[in-house]
Structure formats: C-alpha cells, structure tokens
Scaffold this motif. Structure first.
Motif, short mmCIF file in Angstrom:
data_model
loop_
_atom_site.label_atom_id
_atom_site.label_comp_id
_atom_site.label_asym_id
_atom_site.label_seq_id
_atom_site.Cartn_x
_atom_site.Cartn_y
_atom_site.Cartn_z
N ALA A 274 -44.42 20.67 58.21
CA ALA A 274 -43.98 19.28 58.14
C ALA A 274 -45.14 18.39 57.73
O ALA A 274 -46.31 18.71 57.98
CB ALA A 274 -43.42 18.82 59.49
N ILE A 275 -44.79 17.28 57.09
CA ILE A 275 -45.82 16.30 56.73
C ILE A 275 -45.40 14.92 57.22
O ILE A 275 -44.21 14.61 57.33
CB ILE A 275 -46.09 16.26 55.21
N PHE A 276 -46.41 14.10 57.49
CA PHE A 276 -46.23 12.69 57.82
C PHE A 276 -47.07 11.91 56.80
O PHE A 276 -48.28 11.79 56.96
CB PHE A 276 -46.71 12.39 59.24
N PRO A 277 -46.45 11.39 55.72
CA PRO A 277 -47.23 10.71 54.68
C PRO A 277 -48.00 9.51 55.22
O PRO A 277 -47.49 8.73 56.03
CB PRO A 277 -46.15 10.26 53.68
N LEU A 278 -49.24 9.35 54.76
CA LEU A 278 -50.10 8.27 55.25
C LEU A 278 -49.71 6.91 54.65
O LEU A 278 -50.34 5.90 54.99
CB LEU A 278 -51.56 8.58 54.94
N SER A 279 -48.70 6.89 53.80
CA SER A 279 -48.17 5.59 53.34
C SER A 279 -47.63 4.80 54.53
O SER A 279 -47.53 3.58 54.47
CB SER A 279 -47.07 5.81 52.31
N GLU A 280 -47.28 5.50 55.61
CA GLU A 280 -46.92 4.87 56.87
C GLU A 280 -48.20 4.75 57.71
O GLU A 280 -48.80 5.76 58.07
CB GLU A 280 -45.88 5.70 57.61
N PRO A 281 -48.67 3.53 57.99
CA PRO A 281 -49.97 3.36 58.68
C PRO A 281 -50.08 4.11 60.00
O PRO A 281 -51.16 4.54 60.39
CB PRO A 281 -50.06 1.85 58.89
#
Length: 399
Positions: A274-281
């Motif tokens: 799974a990934i959590f994109p850093l575009s979300e602070p």
C-alpha cells in the motif's frame, strides 16, 4: 450526491417522442438515476400517471448484489440504494415482485384497490396501499447475454393504469434497457478496476494510462505487510479455512488503510503493498493511524479465532518513504499497475527484518523524520539491509 437533472420543457406527445429523447438526448448524462428521474417526470407530462417507479439492477461487486433506484412523485432526485448479497434470503425479497420476475414471470400486475385478502401477500404491496397507490406493474428488463433486471411503475389514479398507459410504458422498455445497459457497463468497468487495482490507479487507467511503461514518479509512504507462518498454515489447514483466514486478515489490515487515505496496490499471497501519497500533507501520520487501527483489528480477530482453537496470527509491517515509479509494468499483453523503485525494496526489506528483530512494525529513519514527535517511536538501532550499502537506522512503532 448527483446533481438533479435538467428538465427541458416538453409538450404532451406520443411515447415515440420519449423514445427519441432516450436515444438522442441522454448521451451526456452519466448517471442512470438522473435519466430515470427525468423519464418519470416526462411520463407524467405526457399524461401517464406514474406516481412511483423503481429500477432493480444486478451488479458485479464484491459487497453488493445489486442497486435499487426509486423515484416518487415530486422527487428532484431518485433514491439510490445498494443491496447486499444476502437479500435473497430475507423476507423483503422472498415472494416480492422482483423475486417473481427473477424466477421467470414476464409481468407482475397488482390491483391495489381490491380487497388485500384477494391479492398477492407481501409487505411491499401493503406499503404501496398505505401510500394510496392503486395499481402496480413490474416487468423484466433484459440486457445483452440474458442479464435480467427489473423495472416497476405504480399509480394512485382511481381505477389504476389504463391499457394505453400500460402500452406506452411497455414500449419504452427496449430503449430503456439499451440506455441503462450503457451506464451499468460503464459503472461495472469502473467498479472492477477499483476492486482489482484501487481507486486512484483505476482513474488513471480509465483516463488512458494503458500503455506499457506509462507512469509517473510519486513521492509516497510505502507500507508492506506480510503474514507469518503462512506456509505452515496453508499446508495444514483445510482450503476453505485458509481462504477465510486470509479474508479476515486482509479485512483487518485493508479497511484502516483505505479509511485513512491509503491505496492498496496489490495483495501478494499473504502480503499486501500500500502507498500513502505525500501529496496529502498528513500521509505519514495517516499511515501510522491506519497501522494502529489494523493492529487493534488483528487483536480482535485473534481473540475470535482463539475461541475455535486456532493459533494467533502473527505478521510484520515494513514502512519507508521515498519516490517510486507508479505505472504499467509487464508483458505486451498482460500488465500490472504497481509501484517499483528502491523505496519499495527498502519497505520490503524492513518487513523481512521484523521477524529477525522481534518487532511487529519497523520504520526507516526517513519515515520517522516525517512524523517527528507526533507519535511515540522506539529507536531499535542501525542495521545492515540487504541491497543497500549503508546501515539503516530503524524505529519500532507499538501504537
């Protein structure tokens, strides 16, 4: 919520005009519930006294067997409800008009004005009588390859529908079937992609990212989780028990990830990526919140399993942060939409170290720097990681 449909003025005419409208003037409308709402309003404007109408659509979805679109007089928007797979075992379905149609009836017509003791017995008819409806009709609506759906209409006109009303409604069915099939298949394509590759990847694929090698660089927190001793379990447990175990385990892990904005790219045997994109602070904090909830869910699952004599499930989670290549990789005819790169390899190596170091969750220093003092982390030390030249400072998370 879908925007209410725009209703163009129409003058009373024949059902041929409604057929023309369905064919030529609904092309720009993506949502079937909006088309159905406008159709019902236009039916009223053309003198067919429809007071209530519904569509019952079978869909292919892991959670839902179908969707029900219900419109009532004066509604600017139809109600859209999902229907779970277990509905066929409940009284709301058994003996219902939809049940009759699916078992082969070519029409279900019920005079709601007559003595209820003389008519069909089901709560749906009692509910319609209570609302003052006088007549009801349900028909099968066929899509290609024999896919069967159901459409219903009801009126409160004294004496019910006239023969001309029924004729006008029935002549619309083949065109309504074509118009609805296009929307259902568009939704099906989206649902299947979301189910198998995730919501973000599905949007990219539907937007045209289908060529091998197409992709982008994404900065993300990466989480890899793996179940311990799965080989022993799969060798010694009955097949169905193993499948149930995996499904329960993935439910415990996946729901918190999705709830906190992560995207599960794949299930790999007994593991997940799974990934959590850093575009979300707050991506890194969200990942740790998801881990906390997943661990609580696994405690509850192990307690439930212990009641049946099963051993507790153990697992390891590796977490890192960095740039990954996000896109299509594979052979010419079989592609996988995934992430690759050193950051993914690092997360995988950290997951492997959890067993060696006796920690359930291991985080890299790079990831720990992103969350700062917001979470309590245990410094484990610096350890060599296969494939990387320098030792990596590791932290454990017990939240």
């Amino acid at each position: 919520m879908n925007a209410p449909p725009h209703i163009d003025p129409v003058t009373p005419a024949s059902d041929g005009d409604l057929v023309h409208w369905l064919i030529h003037h609904t092309r720009g409308e993506r949502f079937l519930d909006n088309i159905f709402t406008e159709l019902c309003v236009r039916l009223q404007q053309e003198g067919i006294p429809v007071k209530r109408a519904s569509l019952h659509m079978l869909i292919q979805h892991p959670q839902w067997i179908g969707a029900r679109i219900t419109w009532g007089d004066g509604m600017a928007e139809a109600e859209l409800e999902r229907v779970d797979h277990e509905v066929t075992e409940r009284s709301e379905y058994i003996g219902s008009p939809v049940n009759e149609i699916r078992e082969g009836a070519s029409e279900v017509r019920e005079n709601l004005e007559r003595d209820p003791s003389l008519g069909r017995k089901h709560a749906v008819y009692d509910g319609m009588r209570a609302k003052g409806l006088t007549d009801y009709v349900a028909w099968p609506m066929y899509h290609s390859l024999g896919k069967l759906h159901v459409v219903t209409f009801a009126t409160d006109r004294r004496g019910g529908f006239e023969a001309a009303h029924i004729g006008g409604l029935s002549r619309l069915l083949p065109v309504l079937a074509l118009v609805s099939e296009i929307r259902v298949k568009n939704r099906l394509a989206r649902t299947l992609l979301e189910t198998y590759v995730g919501s973000h990847a599905s949007e990219l694929i539907l937007a045209g990212a289908t060529r091998r090698g197409s992709g982008m660089t994404v900065s993300a927190a990466i989480m890899i989780c793996d179940l311990r001793d799965f080989t022993r379990i799969s060798d010694n447990w009955p097949r169905d028990d193993v499948i149930d175990l995996l499904n329960d385990y993935f439910d415990a892990m996946a729901a918190p990830i999705e709830r906190h904005g992560g995207e599960i790219l794949k299930f790999i045997g007994d593991g997940l990526l799974a990934i959590f994109p850093l575009s979300e602070p707050s991506a890194c904090a969200n990942l740790l919140r998801a881990v906390s909830e997943a661990r609580q869910a696994m405690v509850a699952l192990n307690e439930k399993n212990s009641e049946t004599g099963r051993a507790p499930l153990n697992y390891g989670i590796g977490v890192h942060v960095g740039d990954v290549m996000y896109g299509n990789i594979g052979s010419r005819e079989r592609l996988d939409f995934t992430v690759i790169g050193p950051a993914v390899n690092m997360a995988s190596r950290l997951e492997g170290l959890t067993k060696q170091l006796g920690k359930t969750v291991l985080l890299s220093r790079a990831f720990a720097d992103f969350v700062g003092n917001d979470f309590v982390l245990e410094r484990v030390g610096e350890y060599p990681v296969r494939g990387f030249s320098d030792p990596i400072e590791l932290f454990a998370y017990h939240g």
